[in-house]
Design a protein around this motif. Structure first.
Motif, PDB file in Angstrom:
ATOM      1  N   ASP A 458       0.794  -0.792  -0.193  1.00 54.09           N
ATOM      2  CA  ASP A 458       0.289  -0.190  -0.087  1.00 54.09           C
ATOM      3  C   ASP A 458       1.334   1.137  -0.054  1.00 54.09           C
ATOM      4  OD1 ASP A 458      -2.093  -1.459  -0.158  1.00 54.09           O
ATOM      5  OD2 ASP A 458      -2.761  -1.527   1.793  1.00 54.09           O
ATOM      6  N   ASN A 459       2.119   1.274   0.756  1.00 53.27           N
ATOM      7  CA  ASN A 459       2.590   2.617   0.830  1.00 53.27           C
ATOM      8  C   ASN A 459       3.972   2.039  -0.294  1.00 53.27           C
ATOM      9  OD1 ASN A 459       1.417   2.408   3.043  1.00 53.27           O
ATOM     10  ND2 ASN A 459       3.612   2.682   4.588  1.00 53.27           N
ATOM     11  N   GLN A 460       3.943   1.417  -0.796  1.00 52.90           N
ATOM     12  CA  GLN A 460       4.716   1.260  -2.300  1.00 52.90           C
ATOM     13  C   GLN A 460       6.447   1.066  -1.634  1.00 52.90           C
ATOM     14  OE1 GLN A 460       3.425   4.581  -4.790  1.00 52.90           O
ATOM     15  NE2 GLN A 460       2.101   3.735  -5.451  1.00 52.90           N
ATOM     16  N   VAL A 461       6.058   0.793  -0.709  1.00 47.77           N
ATOM     17  CA  VAL A 461       7.861   0.188  -0.500  1.00 47.77           C
ATOM     18  C   VAL A 461       8.334  -0.697  -1.185  1.00 47.77           C
ATOM     19  CG1 VAL A 461       9.179  -0.322   2.128  1.00 47.77           C
ATOM     20  CG2 VAL A 461       7.047   0.927   1.999  1.00 47.77           C
ATOM     21  N   VAL A 462       7.754  -1.401  -1.568  1.00 49.79           N
ATOM     22  CA  VAL A 462       7.965  -2.424  -2.710  1.00 49.79           C
ATOM     23  C   VAL A 462       6.978  -2.984  -3.961  1.00 49.79           C
ATOM     24  CG1 VAL A 462       9.272  -4.035  -0.260  1.00 49.79           C
ATOM     25  CG2 VAL A 462       7.013  -4.652  -0.952  1.00 49.79           C
ATOM     26  N   THR A 463       7.458  -3.738  -4.885  1.00 51.52           N
ATOM     27  CA  THR A 463       6.325  -4.342  -5.995  1.00 51.52           C
ATOM     28  C   THR A 463       5.583  -5.421  -5.247  1.00 51.52           C
ATOM     29  OG1 THR A 463       7.874  -4.896  -7.065  1.00 51.52           O
ATOM     30  CG2 THR A 463       7.731  -2.441  -6.951  1.00 51.52           C
ATOM     31  N   SER A 464       5.221  -5.906  -6.253  1.00 51.97           N
ATOM     32  CA  SER A 464       4.152  -7.344  -5.733  1.00 51.97           C
ATOM     33  C   SER A 464       5.249  -8.082  -6.752  1.00 51.97           C
ATOM     34  CB  SER A 464       3.009  -7.297  -6.832  1.00 51.97           C
ATOM     35  OG  SER A 464       3.264  -6.964  -7.768  1.00 51.97           O
ATOM     36  N   GLU A 465       6.055  -7.887  -7.652  1.00 50.77           N
ATOM     37  CA  GLU A 465       7.078  -9.114  -7.770  1.00 50.77           C
ATOM     38  C   GLU A 465       8.280  -9.084  -6.921  1.00 50.77           C
ATOM     39  OE1 GLU A 465       6.122  -6.686  -9.764  1.00 50.77           O
ATOM     40  OE2 GLU A 465       4.836  -7.433 -10.937  1.00 50.77           O
ATOM     41  N   GLN A 466       8.787  -8.022  -6.110  1.00 49.83           N
ATOM     42  CA  GLN A 466       9.423  -8.088  -5.143  1.00 49.83           C
ATOM     43  C   GLN A 466       8.884  -9.088  -3.736  1.00 49.83           C
ATOM     44  OE1 GLN A 466      10.005  -3.790  -4.658  1.00 49.83           O
ATOM     45  NE2 GLN A 466      12.351  -3.686  -5.874  1.00 49.83           N
ATOM     46  N   ALA A 467       8.008  -8.390  -3.557  1.00 52.95           N
ATOM     47  CA  ALA A 467       7.342  -8.905  -2.476  1.00 52.95           C
ATOM     48  C   ALA A 467       7.250 -10.830  -2.214  1.00 52.95           C
ATOM     49  CB  ALA A 467       5.896  -8.770  -2.038  1.00 52.95           C
ATOM     50  N   GLU A 468       6.694 -11.341  -3.556  1.00 49.68           N
ATOM     51  CA  GLU A 468       6.462 -12.493  -3.788  1.00 49.68           C
ATOM     52  C   GLU A 468       8.096 -13.253  -3.363  1.00 49.68           C
ATOM     53  OE1 GLU A 468       5.422 -13.601  -7.366  1.00 49.68           O
ATOM     54  OE2 GLU A 468       3.552 -12.543  -7.052  1.00 49.68           O
ATOM     55  N   LYS A 469       8.981 -12.237  -3.555  1.00 51.28           N
ATOM     56  CA  LYS A 469      10.609 -13.241  -3.303  1.00 51.28           C
ATOM     57  C   LYS A 469      11.139 -13.153  -2.013  1.00 51.28           C
ATOM     58  CE  LYS A 469      11.278 -12.487  -8.467  1.00 51.28           C
ATOM     59  NZ  LYS A 469      12.057 -12.397  -8.895  1.00 51.28           N
ATOM     60  N   LEU A 470      10.482 -12.254  -0.973  1.00 52.60           N
ATOM     61  CA  LEU A 470      10.819 -12.076  -0.161  1.00 52.60           C
ATOM     62  C   LEU A 470      11.245 -12.477   0.427  1.00 52.60           C
ATOM     63  CD1 LEU A 470       9.117  -8.127   0.498  1.00 52.60           C
ATOM     64  CD2 LEU A 470      11.894  -8.490  -0.231  1.00 52.60           C
TER      65      LEU A 470
END
Length: 666
Positions: A458-470
């Protein structure tokens, strides 16, 4: 008397006594029946009062005196220890700490303490009322306790009245709590008494009674020929008089000796205690001095220059190969090494100085939030450089407040989840290598991974693609992003994540790191890694092309030389198999953009470094060797350079940059 020369000593000792009072009060709350704790608190307060009075800080001395009176009542079993009483005493200590802080900043130490003084006096009044209840149950011929001493003239008057057949009475008059015009009621009582006899002495004095400078009670010595019953009946006719207590006053032959000893005895007792302590610790006191930290900073700066010159001498000695010079330089290196250890140890102070303030803070927060918190402190004797100690306090306060406010659940919620109603927080410090670790662990609700990810998206700290790999670890580290918070509502205590970016920046500015581990429903762990000292460090000097770099030994596992054909590839990265672990390679010439001037050979020289459970192999051209260097800051202009934590001057006058292995591993 000129007191400025004693100001630093006064501030240091006052802070120590206040910290001791805070610690003992917390112990007293847990063990109210232990009177020895009250004695320790009383002695600290008594010493503080004396020092403040000597230095001329009247507000400080006055408040300490009022607190001392309450402690004396507790010590003599006249005042009962309860939560309300301790809250008031704690509030008094807060005022005292604020005064000492203001004095340390050049202020006068003056403060509006009327409210807390009234609260302390109210505790004393409760004690006085209890005592008067006891007096009312005494036989009629028993002389009640009188607070004011009776001087020789008054005793003579009382003797003469007795010889003339008159009666001497001790009268205690209590007005109603809601009495509006106390001075007027006192005047009416005195008017009634003077119609029947003569008032010899009053407590409080008449002037205080006229100014209404008393609570609800006052007492008089009265000479009359009237009976006790008549006096009682006539005083009770005065409106708003709650009660009258009359006893016959018997003149004691030793009366005039009674009032002087109490203060004197206290003085004698304390002197005996001090003499005992003095005899036991005289030798220790003679071996201890206070040194201003600025003087140690100057000493450290001079020694840093000596370390640079030592490195230069070692290099010249190796070049000349002169045996006597080499022997002298080796001896100088050993002596300067010992001197370095002594100077560093002088700057080391126990982290207890920071930890000591947390039990009081946790107690207050747990009461404010209606939570039961059990704080356990482990390893408070662990030592850190004074510079680090001064900076680490605020980040720890913030992490503890977060743990209490949003980490630990409410007692009802904990019980629903099958936990104890009392939350547990462990604050632990320990050494490991050249680092100190501080762990803050709670058994609260933990960090909700999905909630953090949603907020980060929501805060655009990460993208959805990055979030999946975290990974789990990387998700938890997101809460230290600037302005990030998972709190549903922002409280006045804290919000988990609010300000954690400041905590992270402060710790990293000290050369440290912070890592977070959490398990939903079971709790969280914040681990801080800090260097023991910030000035002189041991490094491995390496060469990349023609440039020299220093890698802190505390980050290095070992060095290795591998053939190029042994290099593997995984996820489009070059890696090696290091004792069963896959370790990625970091080519310093690429990261640091070093101009390539030399041809590469068939081997790679590697420095294996570690950060937590992560490792990396730094590829360099050659190893120079181990050396102790002085860490110098690059200044504000170059403070943001990637992977460079500082610089040092080598023996030949060259500047070598110090690499931040933690940043390279990231």
């Amino acid at each position: 008397m000129e007191t400025n020369q004693y100001l630093d000593l006064f501030i240091d000792e006052s802070s120590e006594h206040l910290q001791s009072i805070n610690d003992r009060l917390l112990e007293l709350e847990k063990s109210p029946e232990d009177t020895s704790i009250v004695g320790e608190i009383f002695r600290s307060a008594h010493t503080l009062k004396g020092m403040a009075a000597t230095m001329g800080y009247e507000d400080l001395a006055d408040l300490t005196h009022k607190m001392e009176n309450v402690l004396d009542g507790v010590r003599n079993d006249k005042i009962q220890i309860d939560a309300e009483m301790l809250d008031i005493v704690f509030e008094s200590v807060d005022h005292l700490e604020a005064m000492v802080l203001e004095i340390s900043q050049g202020g006068t130490g003056e403060r509006d303490i009327r409210r807390v003084v009234e609260l302390l006096q109210a505790i004393e009044l409760g004690d006085a009322l209890d005592q008067r209840k006891k007096e009312q149950s005494l036989p009629a011929d028993t002389t009640p306790f009188q607070e004011n001493s009776v001087d020789e003239f008054t005793r003579t008057v009382l003797k003469q009245s007795k010889e003339q057949g008159l009666s001497n009475y001790h009268i205690i008059v209590s007005l109603r709590e809601d009495c509006m015009l106390k001075a007027a009621r006192v005047y009416m009582v005195f008017d009634v008494l003077e119609q029947m006899g003569e008032v010899i002495l009053s407590t409080p004095p008449v002037e205080d009674l006229e100014n209404e400078d008393f609570e609800t009670d006052f007492q008089v010595l009265f000479v009359t020929e009237e009976s006790r019953e008549d006096i009682d009946a006539k005083i009770m006719k005065v409106s708003e008089v709650h009660s009258v207590h009359i006893t016959e006053y018997k003149i004691s032959e030793t009366e005039n000796k009674a009032q002087v000893p109490s203060a004197q005895i206290e003085k004698d007792d304390s002197s005996n205690e001090n003499n005992g302590a003095s005899s036991n610790s005289k030798q220790a006191l003679n071996k201890t001095i206070r040194v201003n930290i600025d003087r140690l900073d100057v000493l450290m700066n001079l020694f840093e220059e000596l370390v640079i010159d030592r490195g230069r001498l070692e290099q010249i000695s190796n070049e000349l190969q002169h045996s006597e010079l080499q022997e002298t330089v080796e001896r100088m290196s050993r002596v300067s090494g010992d001197l370095q250890n002594i100077i560093l140890n002088m700057r080391m102070v126990p982290i207890e100085q920071v930890f000591n303030r947390f039990p009081r803070m946790v107690r207050q927060l747990s009461r404010d939030l209606n939570k039961d918190i059990d704080l356990r402190i482990i390893g408070e004797e662990t030592e850190l450089d004074r510079t680090v100690i001064d900076e680490i306090g605020d980040p720890l306060v913030h992490l503890l407040r977060n743990a209490i406010d949003h980490g630990i659940e409410s007692p009802n919620e904990r019980k629903k989840n099958g936990k104890s109603g009392t939350g547990s927080i462990e604050l632990k410090a320990y050494h490991s290598g050249n680092y100190v670790f501080i762990d803050i662990t709670d058994d609260g609700g933990g960090i909700n991974r999905e909630k953090v990810l949603k907020k980060a998206l929501d805060n655009q700290v990460v993208t959805s693609e990055q979030a999946e790999k975290l990974s789990e670890q990387e998700v938890y580290e997101l809460i230290m992003a600037s302005g990030f918070s998972t709190a549903d509502t922002i409280s006045d205590v804290s919000g988990r994540g609010v300000g954690l970016d400041v905590v992270k920046n402060t710790i990293e500015s000290l050369g440290g790191t912070i890592t977070i581990n959490s398990q939903l429903g079971e709790g969280s762990n914040f681990s801080i890694q800090l260097p023991l000292t910030l000035s002189i460090i041991s490094v491995m000097l390496v060469e990349v092309q023609k440039e020299k770099y220093a890698i802190p030994l505390s980050s290095i596992i070992e060095t290795a030389i591998v053939k190029k054909e042994e290099i593997l590839r995984a996820h489009n990265k070059e890696v090696i198999d290091f004792r069963g672990s896959v370790v990625p390679l970091v080519f310093l010439k690429d990261v640091l953009e070093v101009p390539i001037e030399l041809e590469e050979d068939e081997y790679y020289s590697l420095v294996i470094v570690r950060k937590g459970n992560k490792m990396a192999g730094l590829v360099v051209d050659s190893f120079i060797g181990q050396q102790e260097v002085v860490l110098k800051s690059l200044g504000d202009y170059l403070s943001g350079v990637f992977a460079i934590s500082g610089a040092t001057i080598l023996g030949d006058g060259q500047v070598a940059l110090i690499l931040d292995a933690n940043a390279l591993i990231k």
